[in-house]
Enzyme design. Structure first.
Site, PDB file in Angstrom:
ATOM      1  N   CYS A  59       0.948  -1.237  -0.134  1.00 33.47           N
ATOM      2  CA  CYS A  59      -0.092  -0.174   0.028  1.00 33.47           C
ATOM      3  C   CYS A  59       0.829   1.125  -0.005  1.00 33.47           C
ATOM      4  CB  CYS A  59      -0.929   0.001   0.967  1.00 33.47           C
ATOM      5  SG  CYS A  59      -1.579   1.673   1.767  1.00 33.47           S
ATOM      6  N   CYS A  62       0.322   3.564   3.146  1.00 34.97           N
ATOM      7  CA  CYS A  62       1.019   2.953   4.193  1.00 34.97           C
ATOM      8  C   CYS A  62       2.639   3.206   4.210  1.00 34.97           C
ATOM      9  CB  CYS A  62       0.795   1.360   4.168  1.00 34.97           C
ATOM     10  SG  CYS A  62      -0.803   1.073   4.334  1.00 34.97           S
ATOM     11  N   CYS A 404      -9.983  -1.192 -15.391  1.00 36.78           N
ATOM     12  CA  CYS A 404      -9.953  -2.316 -14.447  1.00 36.78           C
ATOM     13  C   CYS A 404      -9.247  -3.558 -15.255  1.00 36.78           C
ATOM     14  CB  CYS A 404     -11.388  -2.917 -14.276  1.00 36.78           C
ATOM     15  SG  CYS A 404     -11.672  -4.587 -13.740  1.00 36.78           S
ATOM     16  N   CYS A 407     -11.172  -6.479 -16.606  1.00 38.46           N
ATOM     17  CA  CYS A 407     -12.072  -6.263 -17.689  1.00 38.46           C
ATOM     18  C   CYS A 407     -11.363  -6.164 -19.158  1.00 38.46           C
ATOM     19  CB  CYS A 407     -12.589  -4.702 -17.323  1.00 38.46           C
ATOM     20  SG  CYS A 407     -13.512  -4.445 -15.870  1.00 38.46           S
TER      21      CYS A 407
END
Length: 494
Positions: A59, A62, A404, A407
């Protein structure tokens, strides 16, 4: 590196006893406790107060927080008594149950655990070291600070924040206990104080002896009082009084907490977007506030957004700067209602019509394609009804997002399936960009991408949840399509 509490406490004691710490030792020391499923409960149960960050190694946010969090932990280790910051790798499979227990839905998420972990609150403070230290110190101390002088009041009650103060003849009794319970419950959202003398306070009746709760705020009437000390009434009073009649959304960071509260409200949300520096906008603002005051307490909250600060909202709602001043109302069911290019006198009658159910919902839609010649046909919100529900065809419809990855991987497979059915006039393979078009039909529950639904020619709607292979999808279509022969009546020409 994981450390037990006993080792940490021993280290903290050594730090306090030393006057000099070498640079090398300081750099190698980890002040943030590393916890996991094996030591979490034991560690937390021994602490009256501890902050825990749930993070994921991949992350970015983070990673940005890590050095600030470590710096804050270093400073707080010298507090008397030491205040501990900890972290848990919530992405680790072994810690997933722990993350679920604390309802971790994103990273980083910080929790304040009190009383051995029995009380859990959201950390709602800053993400840089000095801000973390200041916020955590306040959160670890008493829920409400005693105000003994005008200077104490001045230090607590600022010009840009909400502060709740209890005025009491004595710091005991049912009312005082109820107030402290309120402060404990809401302390992560508001600052609290209590005093024996209202003369110390900057606003409001100074001769009152209480018990009374006075809420100071940087908007509207600047303060409000309440004498009902039932906990439920106190909580409702604080929550309702802390939302402006009209919330201002601009580039001033001090307004952002109120914007967050506006969007978290259970009310319907009216948003008027305008260029707040434009000539003539004052009349619009004034009329808008009148309307907001008129509908106060009637289940609708009001926000005034400056065009410059509201670009994200424009993108989300699919609206353009050329439409301002405009007002848009969003209900809790997701339906939206729009009035573009309004003037001041439009506001009151339009809101009245909305409240009476006379305004048609606004549906965000991409433009209808001028050409739609690719194997997979493009559906937009404005063509959903005609292409899917009224086409008389068996339609496989993909709801996707342009960014995406899954996708993008599915796209060539859908192309092959569309080519397979190219000569079958009763089957249509289609796609809809769910980020650019509102999905007005409740039959489609789209919570992630891609989401695929199949609507048969006779009206049955089924989600596709199988493997994303050409063969499996074709097999699904064949099993679910309407195989009835649709014959057209032919009128003989005489």
């Amino acid at each position: 590196m994981a450390r037990s509490v006993s080792i940490w406490l021993a280290m903290a004691a050594i730090v306090c006893s030393l006057t000099v710490i070498s640079a090398e030792e300081s750099e190698s020391k980890e002040f943030v406790l590393t916890l996991d499923h094996s030591n979490f409960t034991d560690t937390v149960s021994k602490q009256d107060f501890i902050v825990v960050e749930f993070y994921a190694p991949w992350c970015g946010h983070c990673k940005n927080l890590a050095p600030e969090y470590e710096k804050a932990a270093s400073i707080l280790s010298k507090h008397d008594p030491p205040i501990f910051l900890a972290k848990v790798d919530a992405n680790d499979e072994a810690n997933k149950e722990l993350a679920s227990q604390y309802e971790i839905k994103g990273y980083p998420t910080l929790k304040i655990l009190r009383n051995g972990g029995k009380n859990v609150q959201e950390y709602k403070g800053p993400r840089e070291a000095d801000g973390i230290v200041e916020y955590v110190k306040k959160q670890s101390g008493p829920a409400s600070a005693e105000i003994k002088s005008a200077e104490d009041a001045s230090n607590l009650i600022g010009d840009k924040k909400i502060v709740v103060v209890g005025i009491f003849p004595k710091f005991s009794g049912e009312e005082f206990e109820s107030y402290i319970a309120l402060a404990e419950k809401l302390r992560s959202d508001y600052e609290f104080g209590h005093t024996l003398d209202a003369k110390h306070l900057p606003r409001g009746e100074s001769s009152v002896t209480g018990p009374v709760v006075r809420l100071f705020k940087p908007f509207d009437e600047l303060f409000v009082d309440l004498k009902d000390f039932k906990l439920e009434a106190l909580e409702k009073f604080v929550e309702e009084s802390s939302i402006p009649i009209v919330t201002l959304f601009d580039n001033d960071p001090s307004n952002h907490p109120f914007v967050i509260k506006f969007y978290n409200s259970p009310n319907a949300k009216a948003m008027l977007f305008a260029n707040l520096s434009a000539e003539g906008v004052d009349a619009v603002k004034s009329k808008y506030r009148e309307v907001a005051e008129q509908y106060k307490g009637q289940g609708i909250s009001f926000l005034l957004g400056d065009v410059e600060a509201s670009q994200g909202a424009f993108q989300y709602f699919g609206i353009q700067e050329s439409q301002v001043p405009l007002i848009i109302v969003q209900n809790n069911d997701g339906k939206k209602y729009l009035k573009p290019n309004l003037v001041a006198d439009d506001i009151a009658p339009w809101v009245k019509d909305y409240k009476e159910g006379k305004v048609q919902p606004y549906v965000k839609s991409e433009p209808i394609p001028e050409e739609n010649n690719e194997p997979v046909k493009v559906v937009v919100a404005d063509t959903l009804e005609d292409m899917v529900f009224k086409s008389g065809k068996n339609v496989l419809l993909e709801f996707y997002a342009p960014w995406c990855g899954h996708c993008k991987k599915l796209a060539p497979i859908l192309d092959e399936i569309a080519v397979h059915y190219e000569k079958d006039a009763k089957v249509l393979i289609a796609k809809l960009d769910a980020t650019a078009n509102d999905i007005a039909d409740e039959n489609f529950d789209v919570k992630g991408y891609p989401t695929v639904y199949f609507r048969s020619a006779n009206g049955n709607i089924t989600p596709y949840e199988g493997d994303r292979s050409k063969e499996d999808i074709i097999d699904f279509i064949e099993k679910n399509r309407d195989k009835a022969v649709h014959q057209e009546s032919v009128k003989d020409e005489l």
